[in-house]
Design an enzyme around this catalytic site. Structure first.
Site, PDB file in Angstrom:
ATOM      1  N   ARG A  42       0.757  -1.223  -0.086  1.00 42.43           N
ATOM      2  CA  ARG A  42      -0.094  -0.040   0.100  1.00 42.43           C
ATOM      3  C   ARG A  42       0.727   1.233  -0.010  1.00 42.43           C
ATOM      4  NH1 ARG A  42      -2.295  -0.067   6.276  1.00 42.43           N
ATOM      5  NH2 ARG A  42      -0.236   0.315   7.267  1.00 42.43           N
ATOM      6  N   GLY A  43       0.336   2.479  -0.307  1.00 41.97           N
ATOM      7  CA  GLY A  43       1.060   3.482  -0.219  1.00 41.97           C
ATOM      8  C   GLY A  43       2.162   3.770  -0.998  1.00 41.97           C
ATOM      9  N   VAL A  44       3.228   4.317  -0.203  1.00 42.71           N
ATOM     10  CA  VAL A  44       4.584   4.673  -0.803  1.00 42.71           C
ATOM     11  C   VAL A  44       5.107   3.122  -1.272  1.00 42.71           C
ATOM     12  CG1 VAL A  44       6.916   5.328  -0.642  1.00 42.71           C
ATOM     13  CG2 VAL A  44       5.013   6.779   0.082  1.00 42.71           C
ATOM     14  N   SER A  61      -2.725  -6.853   6.381  1.00 44.84           N
ATOM     15  CA  SER A  61      -3.865  -6.817   5.832  1.00 44.84           C
ATOM     16  C   SER A  61      -3.594  -7.971   4.537  1.00 44.84           C
ATOM     17  CB  SER A  61      -4.445  -5.530   5.369  1.00 44.84           C
ATOM     18  OG  SER A  61      -5.507  -5.687   4.424  1.00 44.84           O
ATOM     19  N   TYR A 107       2.396  13.271  15.299  1.00 41.40           N
ATOM     20  CA  TYR A 107       3.400  12.617  14.715  1.00 41.40           C
ATOM     21  C   TYR A 107       4.273  12.224  15.433  1.00 41.40           C
ATOM     22  CZ  TYR A 107       5.773  10.907  10.403  1.00 41.40           C
ATOM     23  OH  TYR A 107       6.397  10.142   9.433  1.00 41.40           O
ATOM     24  N   LYS A 130      11.454   7.950  12.658  1.00 39.83           N
ATOM     25  CA  LYS A 130      12.070   8.384  11.485  1.00 39.83           C
ATOM     26  C   LYS A 130      13.599   8.967  11.592  1.00 39.83           C
ATOM     27  CE  LYS A 130       8.780   7.103   8.507  1.00 39.83           C
ATOM     28  NZ  LYS A 130       9.105   5.947   7.535  1.00 39.83           N
ATOM     29  N   ASP A 167       0.368  13.705  -1.281  1.00 38.66           N
ATOM     30  CA  ASP A 167      -1.175  13.908  -1.918  1.00 38.66           C
ATOM     31  C   ASP A 167      -1.836  12.332  -2.094  1.00 38.66           C
ATOM     32  OD1 ASP A 167      -3.328  14.486  -3.331  1.00 38.66           O
ATOM     33  OD2 ASP A 167      -2.372  15.458  -4.944  1.00 38.66           O
TER      34      ASP A 167
END
Length: 246
Positions: free
Chosen positions: A12-14, A36, A148, A155, A185
């Site tokens: 998923r995502g990046v 998932s 965050y 990170k 985005d």
């Protein structure tokens, strides 16, 4: 012979965008995911038909044994590895005094365990090849981003680990780098208020928010043979947003 890659968080995502970019270039990719099965099936369906092959495996990446098992399967199936992209991350808001130490430990474990535990095996699997290790970071590693806290701390630790591993693995011909960005985005229905995304997009010199595909393109660049002299760097991929004073 096709290049071989492992992408953590690749369903998923990046992570999925990175996997798509690598598969499009003809790389055989193993997607590693933590939870998932539905996301894994969707990712496999989405990537089927690209020049590179794609498979998926579920593993607990917060535990050292998780990535060791995955890399053991890589050894049995491919015998070698060219690229390891660490894009796995938690999705949960965290802020201020409501953060628990356990949440911090969990995010740190997910950020650090795959690389720390995987390095001995990666060094062996990438022997004699132009090995590439790329981690996905974020602006929250060096700036305070609302809600965050635990991810930002994780990170920051990940970027520090990238520098240390870059020095350790450079003599073996393996590069270790990271890519970082600010808000991504995610289209309609994405996380956070729409006006925040619109404001950041307007401030970005390149005229829009960063997409997952933008990050995937940067990862692909770091994986190229001619990126072999780039070691221990965090490449910011944000359309110039971080250059603009607040």
């Amino acid at each position: 012979m096709s290049a071989k890659a492992v992408v953590t968080g690749g369903t998923r995502g990046v992570g999925l965008a990175v996997a798509r970019r690598l598969c499009a270039d003809g790389t055989d990719v193993l997607l590693v995911y933590g939870h998932s099965d539905a996301d894994a099936k969707h990712a496999l369906d989405a990537l089927t038909g690209l020049p590179g092959t794609v498979t998926a495996v579920r593993a607990d990446l917060t535990a050292p044994a998780g990535v060791v098992r995955v890399l053991g399967e890589v050894r049995e199936t491919w015998g070698a590895l060219d690229v390891f992209v660490h894009a796995a991350a938690q999705r949960r808001p965290s802020a201020g005094p409501r953060v628990s130490l356990r949440d911090v430990r969990d995010d740190l474990a997910l950020a650090l365990a795959p690389l720390l535990a995987g390095v001995p095996v990666l060094t062996d699997l990438m022997a004699g090849r132009p090995g590439r290790v790329v981690a996905v970071s974020s602006a929250g590693a060096g700036q305070v981003v609302p809600s965050y806290l635990t991810q930002g701390v994780a990170k920051a630790a990940l970027e520090s680990l990238v520098r240390y591993l870059a020095v350790e693995l450079a003599p073996a011909g393996i590069t270790v780098n990271a890519v970082s960005t600010s808000k991504i985005d995610k289209g309609a229905g994405g996380e956070g208020p729409a006006h925040v995304a619109a404001t950041l997009a307007a401030r970005t010199p390149a005229g829009r928010l960063t997409t997952a595909d933008d990050i995937a393109d940067a990862v692909a660049l770091l994986c190229r043979p001619d990126a072999g002299w780039i070691h221990g760097q965090v490449v910011t991929v944000d359309g110039g947003l971080s250059l603009v004073a607040g």
